[in-house]
Write a protein that holds these residues in place. Structure first.
Motif, PDB file in Angstrom:
ATOM      1  N   ARG A 157       0.837  -1.204   0.000  1.00 53.12           N
ATOM      2  CA  ARG A 157       0.000   0.000   0.000  1.00 53.12           C
ATOM      3  C   ARG A 157       0.872   1.254   0.000  1.00 53.12           C
ATOM      4  N   GLN A 158       0.320   2.335  -0.561  1.00 53.52           N
ATOM      5  CA  GLN A 158       0.961   3.640  -0.419  1.00 53.52           C
ATOM      6  C   GLN A 158       0.397   4.299   0.842  1.00 53.52           C
ATOM      7  N   PRO A 159       0.918   5.456   1.284  1.00 55.99           N
ATOM      8  CA  PRO A 159       0.508   6.037   2.565  1.00 55.99           C
ATOM      9  C   PRO A 159      -0.993   6.300   2.716  1.00 55.99           C
ATOM     10  N   MET A 160      -1.724   6.475   1.621  1.00 58.34           N
ATOM     11  CA  MET A 160      -3.175   6.718   1.714  1.00 58.34           C
ATOM     12  C   MET A 160      -3.971   5.418   1.851  1.00 58.34           C
ATOM     13  N   GLY A 161      -3.287   4.274   1.845  1.00 60.00           N
ATOM     14  CA  GLY A 161      -3.956   3.005   2.111  1.00 60.00           C
ATOM     15  C   GLY A 161      -4.343   2.191   0.894  1.00 60.00           C
ATOM     16  N   LEU A 162      -4.107   2.727  -0.310  1.00 58.33           N
ATOM     17  CA  LEU A 162      -4.457   1.945  -1.497  1.00 58.33           C
ATOM     18  C   LEU A 162      -3.224   1.294  -2.099  1.00 58.33           C
ATOM     19  N   VAL A 163      -3.467   0.276  -2.911  1.00 58.38           N
ATOM     20  CA  VAL A 163      -2.346  -0.428  -3.526  1.00 58.38           C
ATOM     21  C   VAL A 163      -1.519   0.561  -4.344  1.00 58.38           C
TER      22      VAL A 163
END
Length: 134
Positions: free
Chosen positions: A40-46
């Protein structure tokens, strides 16, 4: 040049992201990656790079399986990934279908979906086919 064949899968990028190939045939391959914090990236999405990595890995694997018996190797030449919908949890499912099998390049279409089968990303992948230099 000889290809390294002793690097354990878990120590490669494929191993780090949890890539698993489920099935493949002549001109297609299916795989998946579980959505965990490490992809995941910092915003929570792949992370977008994960989709690009999945596409490059599965198409390189499928091409290599076909050309290595004849003394050739496969390596990514071009990766154009487009993101259509985020995946936040579950699994990224990938299916790659070969569009072109040339002497020096293969072209693949990769579709990546979420657990509900919704299209999340697509990749047009070009794989170079080169002689294994000895």
């Amino acid at each position: 040049m000889e290809l390294p064949t002793t690097i354990p899968h878990e120590r490669t990028l494929d191993g780090l992201i949890g890539l698993r190939v489920h099935d493949q045939g002549d001109g297609w391959i299916e795989a998946s990656v579980p959505v965990v914090d490490g992809v995941r990236q910092p915003m929570g999405l792949v992370h977008g790079g994960v989709y690009a990595a999945i596409a490059e890995s599965v198409t390189s694997m499928a091409t290599a399986a076909a050309v290595m018996p004849d003394g050739f190797v496969a390596q990514g030449l071009s990766n154009a990934t487009n993101f259509l919908r985020p995946i936040l949890e579950g699994t990224v499912h990938a299916r790659a279908d070969r569009l072109h099998r040339g002497r020096t390049t293969w072209v693949w279409d990769v579709r990546m979906t979420d657990d509900a089968g919704r299209l999340a990303a697509t990749t047009r992948m070009v794989i170079a086919v080169r002689a294994l230099a000895g």
